[in-house]
Enzyme design. Structure first.
Site, PDB file in Angstrom:
ATOM      1  N   HIS A   1       0.817  -1.210   0.000  1.00 37.28           N
ATOM      2  CA  HIS A   1       0.000   0.000   0.000  1.00 37.28           C
ATOM      3  C   HIS A   1       0.853   1.263   0.000  1.00 37.28           C
ATOM      4  CE1 HIS A   1       0.561   1.064   4.315  1.00 37.28           C
ATOM      5  NE2 HIS A   1       0.567  -0.243   4.526  1.00 37.28           N
TER       6      HIS A   1
ATOM      7  N   CYS B   1       2.380  -4.917   7.004  1.00 40.65           N
ATOM      8  CA  CYS B   1       2.163  -4.727   5.573  1.00 40.65           C
ATOM      9  C   CYS B   1       3.366  -4.002   4.962  1.00 40.65           C
ATOM     10  CB  CYS B   1       0.877  -3.940   5.325  1.00 40.65           C
ATOM     11  SG  CYS B   1      -0.618  -4.893   5.663  1.00 40.65           S
TER      12      CYS B   1
END
Length: 526
Positions: free
Chosen positions: A426, A445
Site C-alpha cells: 500500500h 504490511c
C-alpha cells in the site's frame, strides 16, 4: 518437473565449475561428453533381499530407503554397474558429491571412505553393497543440493513461500532410459542460486588471499570526507578493490575522488544513497570478516533451493525482499520497475509468503485490526475524546476504520492479494520514512514509496488506464476497486545476500535475525 533431461544436464553441466571433472579409475578424465554404457544387454539381476541389511549397516542413509526401493522396483537390476563394471555416470555423480563445498554445503558425506573405496578400487564383479551405496549417494546429493531443508524446517525460519516436491526417482529413471540427453543448463534451481555460487567462489578466493584488515577511525573522528587523510582510508581502499567496487589500489591514505566513486558504487549496490562521508555505520559493516560473508552466501543459497525456478520464466512477478527494503516488478525475468519499501518492525514481522494480486483499492478505508485497536486506538480515545475525529476515524459497529483521504495510513491506493496473513502492499502518507536506511516501521504490511507509479504501470497494461485516470481514482475521496483481468504473482521473500549475474554480492542486515536460526537448522540437519 517436466524436463526429461534436466537432472542429467544439471549434474553433468551446471552445478559445479567446468574444471570439476574427476578422474576415472583408469586415469582418463571424465567429461561432459561422457558416453554412458548402453547396458540393456548387460543387465545384472539385483538381490533386493539384502536391502534391509544394507540400511541397518548404513543408518545415515536410511532416510532414502523408500526412494531406493522405489527405484529398484522399476528395474530389478544393477543400475550403476553393468558387466563392464562401473558405468561412467557413476563416476560423475561421485565426483559431484565430493565437491559439495562448491554448493555452499560444508557437510560431512556419510560413509565417504567406503564410497571412495568403491571407485578407487572397483571389484571385478559388482556387489549389492556398492550398488546401494551409489544409489544412496545419488539421493543424498539431490536432497542436499536440489531440495534443501524440508518444508517443516524452512517454515521454522518464517518461510511460507510455496515449495514444489520433485520425484528424483523419476529423474534418474528418465536418465537411464535416455542417457544421451546431455546438455549444459542452469534451470534446475532459481537463477539467483547460480549467481550466489559465483559469489561464493569469489569470496573464498578473497579469503585465501588473506581477506582484509580491520578498519578503525582515529580517536575523536566521527566521519571522513573527501580530502581527509587517515590510515583507515588505506584499508577501505583495499576492501573496495577486493570486492570489485574499484579497479586499482593506489595505497593512498587520502580520501580522493577515485575512492569516492568506489564508495558510491558500494552504497548503490546496497540500495543506499551515499552522502559522501565515511562514518561508523559503513566502517562497522566493512569490518565483517570474509568468513561471515561466505556463511551468509551459503545460507542464502539454501533459501534459493526453496524457490521454484518457474519464477524465472513467469511473464511477470512482483517481488519484495524484506532485508533490502526493495520491491522489484519483473517482466520476463528482467526488472521493469523498482521502489523502496517499508516493512514490518521486529514486533510485527512481515511474513514470507506469496499470493496473486487480484485487485487495486483506490482511496481505501483502513479497517483497523483488533490488535491495533486494543493497543493503540482505545488508549488514545481514553486520553482524548476527540482522538477519532483528529485522525479521520469512525466507529463501524464494534470496529474502527480510518476514512479515505490524505491522513489515511494506507495512503491513496492498496494492492490486494488476499491471504490469511492479511498483508498487502500500500501507499503511505509518511513519505519521510523512505529516506531512512533502515525501514522496518510498519505493522506488517509493505508500504511502497512509488505506489502511484506502480498503480499506473499495472492499470495501463491491464486496462489501458491513463495517469490522469489513476490520479482521479486515488484522489476521489471515495473508495473504489479496480479488478485485474490477469492476476499478478507477488512474492515476499527474505534474502540477506543477493548477487548479480557476475557474482557481485550485496549483503543486507538480517533485520529479523533469521540467518543464525537457519544456519543452526541447516548444519544440524546434515
Amino acid at each position: 518437473m517436466k524436463k526429461t533431461n534436466a537432472l542429467l544436464a544439471f549434474i553433468l553441466g551446471c552445478t559445479f565449475l567446468v574444471t570439476s571433472c574427476n578422474k576415472k579409475k583408469d586415469g582418463e578424465n571424465v567429461s561432459d561428453n561422457t558416453e554412458v554404457h548402453d547396458h540393456d544387454d548387460a543387465q545384472i539381476p539385483l538381490d533386493t533381499t539384502q536391502f534391509a541389511a544394507f540400511f541397518q549397516k548404513h543408518p545415515d542413509f536410511k532416510q532414502f530407503e523408500g526412494e531406493v526401493s522405489k527405484l529398484y522396483s522399476k528395474h530389478h537390476h544393477y543400475i550403476w554397474h553393468d558387466k563392464g563394471g562401473l558405468i561412467e555416470f557413476a563416476d560423475v555423480v561421485h565426483n559431484r558429491v565430493n565437491q559439495l563445498d562448491n554448493e555452499g554445503l560444508e557437510i560431512k558425506v556419510p560413509y565417504k571412505e567406503e564410497l571412495n573405496e568403491v571407485f578407487d578400487n572397483p571389484k571385478s564383479k559388482p556387489d549389492t553393497n556398492s550398488e546401494l551405496l551409489i544409489s544412496s549417494m545419488y539421493f543424498y546429493y539431490t536432497k542436499n543440493v536440489l531440495e534443501g531443508l524440508d518444508k517443516t524446517k524452512s517454515q521454522q525460519t518464517g518461510w511460507y513461500l510455496p515449495r514444489e516436491r520433485v520425484d528424483y526417482v523419476a529423474y534418474l529413471d528418465t536418465l537411464m532410459q535416455d542417457p544421451k540427453l546431455i546438455k549444459r543448463d542452469e534451470s534446475e534451481l532459481f537463477s539467483q542460486y547460480y549467481n550466489l555460487r559465483k559469489g561464493l567462489q569469489k569470496y573464498r578466493e578473497i579469503e585465501k588471499k588473506g581477506g582484509w584488515g580491520a578498519i578503525k577511525l582515529d580517536e575523536g573522528v566521527k566521519s571522513l570526507k573527501e580530502g581527509d587523510s587517515a590510515a583507515a582510508i588505506v584499508q577501505i581502499r583495499k576492501r573496495l578493490v577486493l570486492e570489485g567496487y574499484m579497479k586499482n589500489d593506489s595505497g593512498k591514505s587520502v580520501y580522493d575522488s577515485e575512492l569516492k566513486e568506489g564508495l558510491k558504487a558500494y552504497e548503490q549496490k546496497h540500495n543506499r544513497e551515499f552522502d559522501g562521508k565515511i562514518g561508523p555505520a559503513i566502517v562497522t559493516e566493512m569490518n565483517m570478516p570474509v568468513a561471515q560473508l561466505i556463511k551468509a552466501i551459503s545460507i542464502n543459497m539454501e533459501r534459493c533451493r526453496w524457490i521454484s525456478p518457474k519464477m524465472d520464466k513467469a511473464p511477470e512477478v512482483i517481488a519484495v525482499n524484506i532485508p533490502s527494503y526493495r520491491l522489484v516488478y519483473f517482466k520476463k525475468g528482467k526488472p521493469a520497475f523498482t521502489s523502496k519499501v517499508v516493512v514490518g518492525k521486529e514486533l510485527n514481522k512481515t511474513v514470507v509468503f506469496s499470493g496473486n494480486m487480484s485487485y487495486l483499492n483506490f482511496a481505501p478505508y483502513w479497517n483497523i485490526p483488533t490488535s491495533i485497536l486494543n493497543k493503540e486506538i482505545k488508549p488514545g480515545i481514553a486520553k482524548d475524546p476527540n482522538y477519532l475525529a483528529k485522525h479521520n476515524m469512525e466507529w463501524v459497529g464494534k470496529r474502527v476504520r480510518q476514512k479515505p483521504g490524505g491522513q489515511n495510513s494506507l495512503g491513496k491506493v492498496k494492492f490486494m492479494f488476499p491471504n490469511q496473513n492479511n498483508i498487502y502492499l500500500h501507499d503511505t502518507p509518511a513519505k519521510s520514512l523512505f529516506n531512512q536506511d533502515d525501514r522496518a516501521f510498519s505493522h506488517g504490511c509493505v508500504r511502497v514509496e512509488k505506489a502511484r507509479d506502480l498503480a499506473i504501470m499495472i492499470t495501463k497494461e491491464d486496462g489501458n488506464w491513463t495517469e490522469a485516470k489513476v490520479d482521479k481514482a486515488m484522489n476521489a475521496g471515495k473508495e473504489s476497486t479496480y479488478s485485474l483481468k490477469k492476476k499478478i504473482p507477488v512474492y515476499i521473500a527474505y534474502f540477506t545476500a543477493w548477487a548479480d549475474e557476475n557474482g557481485n554480492v550485496a549483503f543486507f542486515e538480517d533485520i529479523y535475525k533469521r540467518d543464525e536460526r537457519l544456519a543452526g537448522l541447516l548444519y544440524a540437519a546434515k
